[in-house]
Design an enzyme around this catalytic site. Structure first.
Site, PDB file in Angstrom:
ATOM      1  N   CYS A 193       0.780  -1.232  -0.109  1.00  0.00           N
ATOM      2  CA  CYS A 193      -0.007   0.015  -0.441  1.00  0.00           C
ATOM      3  C   CYS A 193       0.867   1.044   0.004  1.00  0.00           C
ATOM      4  CB  CYS A 193      -0.904  -0.087   1.192  1.00  0.00           C
ATOM      5  SG  CYS A 193      -2.464   1.114   1.023  1.00  0.00           S
TER       6      CYS A 193
ATOM      7  N   HIS B 248      -3.075  -5.717   0.133  1.00  0.00           N
ATOM      8  CA  HIS B 248      -2.684  -6.309   1.376  1.00  0.00           C
ATOM      9  C   HIS B 248      -2.840  -7.793   1.581  1.00  0.00           C
ATOM     10  CE1 HIS B 248      -2.263  -2.591   3.762  1.00  0.00           C
ATOM     11  NE2 HIS B 248      -2.838  -2.026   3.041  1.00  0.00           N
TER      12      HIS B 248
ATOM     13  N   GLU C  18      -1.373  -9.947   3.707  1.00  0.00           N
ATOM     14  CA  GLU C  18      -1.419 -10.323   4.917  1.00  0.00           C
ATOM     15  C   GLU C  18      -3.022 -10.424   5.356  1.00  0.00           C
ATOM     16  OE1 GLU C  18      -1.732  -5.823   5.496  1.00  0.00           O
ATOM     17  OE2 GLU C  18      -0.779  -7.161   4.222  1.00  0.00           O
TER      18      GLU C  18
END
Length: 375
Positions: free
Chosen positions: A206, A324, A326
């Site tokens: 990001c 993202h 994760e």
């Protein structure tokens, strides 16, 4: 600094048979002096020949350098890479609190890395070298505020939107448009002085992808929707974590390798993934040397890699993703591989740094190492 202060091998202090490794060198006190014999038997001070090299250093100086070398020697046996992560601040109950998302911490630790959390304060920026004494093996930069104008993220001209639209953007994304000068300073220093200068592995997610692009000479949209008229929703405050939009993954890229199951299932030259999205800014011009890995349907670059710096097993890894992974661990197996290869590269970089580590002591030049030195 990362290669000098993080490690020292046993062989550095014992290059010739006449040199006793520092870890076993004899140190005996004589009043305010210390006697350190690096070769041969110990000789009482009163019986030393005038031909022997001798110099006197303050007690504190000797102790300081002994401690540094001892620490370096011990750290050489620790293969776990240090992954630096700068915190983010959040206003809670009237005061700012620094935090790092545990998704990132967990993934770094699960893959054998050691997260080193740096507080995002101006004092940290001033004291940064002290935080790096153990070495820099990887840098992870994630979400956060928009990058400050001091780094010219939108180029050197005016942003191509009206004042009214600018006001609307600022009102809609109040949490992003507040600039964090301290965080900018620390993360840009890590990118410039360690990632780009010494090839330290880097994962930018990001905001982290945007910073790397700007540091390399690229530019950003101040607001993707306002400047391009895109109908792709890149952030959805009403469905923040559940929102997804499509991206097209290019073949023969690191991203294609991580998501190889999707290429096998879709059996096509490019593959579609549905990814999360939490940003209002994005890459406008990709910096020289960076190669795109994926695009959203409006043509926005959603991922890139540094073509000359991707070989995880040999310590090379420069990756930027606008989304993202994760927070998508249950969506695709490839999301974990992003972190696995990152820590693999950091581990290899640490091992390579160890092999090139050196240590210096006052008066310990090549000539001094070949003879007995007395303090």
């Amino acid at each position: 600094m990362s290669s000098t202060l993080c490690k020292v091998s046993r062989s550095i202090l014992a290059k010739s048979r006449s040199v006793t490794p520092l870890a076993t060198a004899g140190f005996t006190s004589h009043g305010s002096k210390f006697s350190a014999l690096t070769s041969g038997p110990r000789v009482p001070l009163g019986h030393r020949s005038h031909s022997q090299s001798e110099m006197t250093l303050p007690f504190q100086t000797i102790q300081k350098h002994r401690h540094i070398v001892q620490q370096q020697h011990e750290e050489a046996h620790c293969p776990m890479p240090r992954i630096l992560i700068v915190s983010r601040r959040h206003l809670r109950k009237g005061k700012y609190v620094d935090f790092v998302g545990e998704y990132h911490i967990d993934l770094v630790q699960e893959n054998g890395g050691v997260p080193i959390l740096l507080p995002r304060t101006m004092k940290t920026a001033e004291q940064l070298e002290a935080y790096l004494l153990g070495g820099v093996d990887g840098v992870l930069v994630m979400e956060g505020n928009d990058l400050g104008s001091a780094y010219h993220p939108y180029g050197y001209g005016d942003v191509a939107i009206s004042e009214d639209v600018l006001t609307q953007v600022q009102a809609k994304h109040t949490g992003d448009v507040e600039i964090d000068d301290a965080k900018d300073s620390i993360e840009m220093a890590l990118i410039t002085n360690h990632v780009l200068k010494h090839g330290v592995p880097y994962l930018g997610l990001c905001r982290g992808s945007q910073l790397f692009n700007v540091a390399m000479g690229g530019t950003l949209f101040f607001d993707v929707t306002a400047e391009t008229g895109s109908t792709v929703k890149h952030i959805d405050y009403d469905n923040y974590d559940g929102h997804r939009h499509a991206i097209t993954v290019l073949p023969k890229t690191p991203l294609a390798g991580w998501f190889h199951e999707e290429f096998a299932q879709q059996d096509s030259a490019s593959v579609r993934l549905d990814v999360n999205s939490y940003h209002h800014q994005g890459i406008k011009t990709l910096a020289p040397g960076l190669k795109p890995m994926c695009y959203s349907l409006d043509g926005l670059i959603e991922g890139f890699y540094h073509a000359n710096h991707f070989d995880p097993r040999n310590g090379k890894y420069h990756i930027g993703l606008q989304w993202h992974p994760e927070r998508m661990l249950g969506d695709y197996a490839g999301c974990r591989r992003v972190y696995q290869d990152f820590v693999t590269a950091a581990t290899a970089h640490r091992a390579i740094s160890n092999r090139h580590a050196t240590v210096s002591m006052p008066g310990w030049g090549a000539k001094d190492m070949k003879q007995t030195v007395h303090f």
